[in-house]
Scaffold this motif. Sequence first.
Motif, PDB file in Angstrom:
ATOM      1  N   THR A 104       0.839  -1.185   0.000  1.00  0.00           N
ATOM      2  CA  THR A 104       0.000   0.000   0.000  1.00  0.00           C
ATOM      3  C   THR A 104       0.877   1.239   0.000  1.00  0.00           C
ATOM      4  N   ARG A 105       0.258   2.365  -0.163  1.00  0.00           N
ATOM      5  CA  ARG A 105       0.986   3.634  -0.182  1.00  0.00           C
ATOM      6  C   ARG A 105       0.735   4.386   1.120  1.00  0.00           C
ATOM      7  N   GLY A 106       0.527   5.704   1.040  1.00  0.00           N
ATOM      8  CA  GLY A 106       0.502   6.543   2.231  1.00  0.00           C
ATOM      9  C   GLY A 106      -0.841   6.770   2.878  1.00  0.00           C
ATOM     10  N   ASP A 107      -1.909   6.123   2.402  1.00  0.00           N
ATOM     11  CA  ASP A 107      -3.221   6.329   2.988  1.00  0.00           C
ATOM     12  C   ASP A 107      -3.196   5.933   4.463  1.00  0.00           C
ATOM     13  N   ALA A 108      -3.428   6.901   5.334  1.00  0.00           N
ATOM     14  CA  ALA A 108      -3.325   6.669   6.784  1.00  0.00           C
ATOM     15  C   ALA A 108      -4.267   5.580   7.255  1.00  0.00           C
ATOM     16  N   ALA A 109      -5.509   5.584   6.787  1.00  0.00           N
ATOM     17  CA  ALA A 109      -6.478   4.579   7.231  1.00  0.00           C
ATOM     18  C   ALA A 109      -6.032   3.172   6.831  1.00  0.00           C
ATOM     19  N   ALA A 110      -5.519   3.014   5.625  1.00  0.00           N
ATOM     20  CA  ALA A 110      -5.058   1.695   5.175  1.00  0.00           C
ATOM     21  C   ALA A 110      -3.859   1.235   5.991  1.00  0.00           C
ATOM     22  N   ASN A 111      -2.889   2.115   6.194  1.00  0.00           N
ATOM     23  CA  ASN A 111      -1.709   1.746   6.973  1.00  0.00           C
ATOM     24  C   ASN A 111      -2.088   1.394   8.413  1.00  0.00           C
ATOM     25  N   ASP A 112      -2.972   2.166   9.010  1.00  0.00           N
ATOM     26  CA  ASP A 112      -3.428   1.867  10.370  1.00  0.00           C
ATOM     27  C   ASP A 112      -4.132   0.514  10.426  1.00  0.00           C
ATOM     28  N   TRP A 113      -4.978   0.236   9.420  1.00  0.00           N
ATOM     29  CA  TRP A 113      -5.710  -1.037   9.404  1.00  0.00           C
ATOM     30  C   TRP A 113      -4.742  -2.212   9.322  1.00  0.00           C
ATOM     31  N   TYR A 114      -3.742  -2.132   8.453  1.00  0.00           N
ATOM     32  CA  TYR A 114      -2.789  -3.240   8.357  1.00  0.00           C
ATOM     33  C   TYR A 114      -2.079  -3.464   9.685  1.00  0.00           C
ATOM     34  N   ARG A 115      -1.638  -2.407  10.329  1.00  0.00           N
ATOM     35  CA  ARG A 115      -0.963  -2.568  11.632  1.00  0.00           C
ATOM     36  C   ARG A 115      -1.904  -3.157  12.679  1.00  0.00           C
ATOM     37  N   ARG A 116      -3.138  -2.660  12.729  1.00  0.00           N
ATOM     38  CA  ARG A 116      -4.118  -3.198  13.694  1.00  0.00           C
ATOM     39  C   ARG A 116      -4.470  -4.652  13.399  1.00  0.00           C
ATOM     40  N   SER A 117      -4.318  -5.064  12.165  1.00  0.00           N
ATOM     41  CA  SER A 117      -4.702  -6.409  11.744  1.00  0.00           C
ATOM     42  C   SER A 117      -3.555  -7.413  11.825  1.00  0.00           C
ATOM     43  N   GLY A 118      -2.489  -7.051  12.513  1.00  0.00           N
ATOM     44  CA  GLY A 118      -1.397  -7.985  12.752  1.00  0.00           C
ATOM     45  C   GLY A 118      -0.302  -7.993  11.711  1.00  0.00           C
ATOM     46  N   PHE A 119      -0.303  -7.033  10.810  1.00  0.00           N
ATOM     47  CA  PHE A 119       0.751  -6.925   9.804  1.00  0.00           C
ATOM     48  C   PHE A 119       1.850  -6.006  10.325  1.00  0.00           C
ATOM     49  N   ALA A 120       3.065  -6.255   9.904  1.00  0.00           N
ATOM     50  CA  ALA A 120       4.202  -5.389  10.229  1.00  0.00           C
ATOM     51  C   ALA A 120       4.827  -4.913   8.918  1.00  0.00           C
ATOM     52  N   GLU A 121       5.209  -3.650   8.906  1.00  0.00           N
ATOM     53  CA  GLU A 121       5.858  -3.116   7.707  1.00  0.00           C
ATOM     54  C   GLU A 121       7.235  -3.747   7.583  1.00  0.00           C
ATOM     55  N   GLU A 122       7.523  -4.284   6.395  1.00  0.00           N
ATOM     56  CA  GLU A 122       8.793  -4.977   6.195  1.00  0.00           C
ATOM     57  C   GLU A 122       9.701  -4.298   5.174  1.00  0.00           C
ATOM     58  N   PHE A 123       9.126  -3.589   4.220  1.00  0.00           N
ATOM     59  CA  PHE A 123       9.946  -3.048   3.138  1.00  0.00           C
ATOM     60  C   PHE A 123       9.267  -1.797   2.589  1.00  0.00           C
ATOM     61  N   ARG A 124      10.090  -0.859   2.092  1.00  0.00           N
ATOM     62  CA  ARG A 124       9.598   0.361   1.446  1.00  0.00           C
ATOM     63  C   ARG A 124      10.415   0.642   0.194  1.00  0.00           C
ATOM     64  N   TYR A 125       9.752   1.190  -0.794  1.00  0.00           N
ATOM     65  CA  TYR A 125      10.431   1.750  -1.960  1.00  0.00           C
ATOM     66  C   TYR A 125       9.533   2.856  -2.494  1.00  0.00           C
ATOM     67  N   LEU A 126       9.932   3.508  -3.576  1.00  0.00           N
ATOM     68  CA  LEU A 126       9.181   4.648  -4.087  1.00  0.00           C
ATOM     69  C   LEU A 126       8.479   4.334  -5.400  1.00  0.00           C
ATOM     70  N   HIS A 127       7.271   4.870  -5.527  1.00  0.00           N
ATOM     71  CA  HIS A 127       6.578   4.948  -6.801  1.00  0.00           C
ATOM     72  C   HIS A 127       6.735   6.391  -7.260  1.00  0.00           C
ATOM     73  N   VAL A 128       7.351   6.589  -8.400  1.00  0.00           N
ATOM     74  CA  VAL A 128       7.641   7.926  -8.913  1.00  0.00           C
ATOM     75  C   VAL A 128       6.936   8.095 -10.255  1.00  0.00           C
ATOM     76  N   TYR A 129       6.216   9.189 -10.374  1.00  0.00           N
ATOM     77  CA  TYR A 129       5.508   9.507 -11.614  1.00  0.00           C
ATOM     78  C   TYR A 129       6.168  10.708 -12.268  1.00  0.00           C
ATOM     79  N   LYS A 130       6.474  10.573 -13.551  1.00  0.00           N
ATOM     80  CA  LYS A 130       6.972  11.695 -14.333  1.00  0.00           C
ATOM     81  C   LYS A 130       5.807  12.145 -15.202  1.00  0.00           C
ATOM     82  N   THR A 131       5.492  13.427 -15.138  1.00  0.00           N
ATOM     83  CA  THR A 131       4.463  13.986 -16.007  1.00  0.00           C
ATOM     84  C   THR A 131       5.141  14.886 -17.023  1.00  0.00           C
TER      85      THR A 131
END
Length: 178
Positions: A104-131
């Motif tokens: 998932t990305r930066g949506d606070a509700a989604a990130n909070d739900w994953y943590r509350r649901s027993g998930f732990a953040e393991e890895f991060r990288y960037l999605h970059v858009y060029k316009t």
Amino acid sequence: MTEIREYRDSDAGSWLRCRLLSFFSTEYFDDVVVERPAFENPAHRLVAVDGDIVVGLMDVEIFPDRATIAVLAIHPDHQRRGLATRLLDAVLPRLSVDVLDAWTRGDAAANDWYRRSGFAEEFRYLHVYKTWQDEGVVPPEGVDRVVTAFMHAPISAEAAMRERFGRVHVCRQYVRKL
């Protein structure tokens, strides 16, 4: 009462509307599909339905070493009512692997739900858009200019990417041991 059940072909239009509307106010606002994606591997495809209308969905693709939540979406009119948790609770007994992950990305509700649901953040990288407004992407041979591009970059390059490009998202992998 909202029912959790397997996806049916007759759910296709409602499934697409639910996914589109649930993503609209998130950092995935432009991740639009016009038909339900198919999977190369076995998958569990669950929906939450109110009558015949899909108001929530969870697709989980099964790999030999893990399962991945490919999409989790709750219609905006039905959010914060426990549907994501009900979908997760329905899929967990069907899994025969030791790890369930999701991205998932930066949506606070989604990130909070994953943590509350027993998930732990393991890895991060960037999605970059060029316009078309962003400079600095060298086009491949035979291409005059790059108008739009979607790129991946390491998290260590976040400051530089944010300086060069107007749209940069942190993509997070969440993992839950089963």
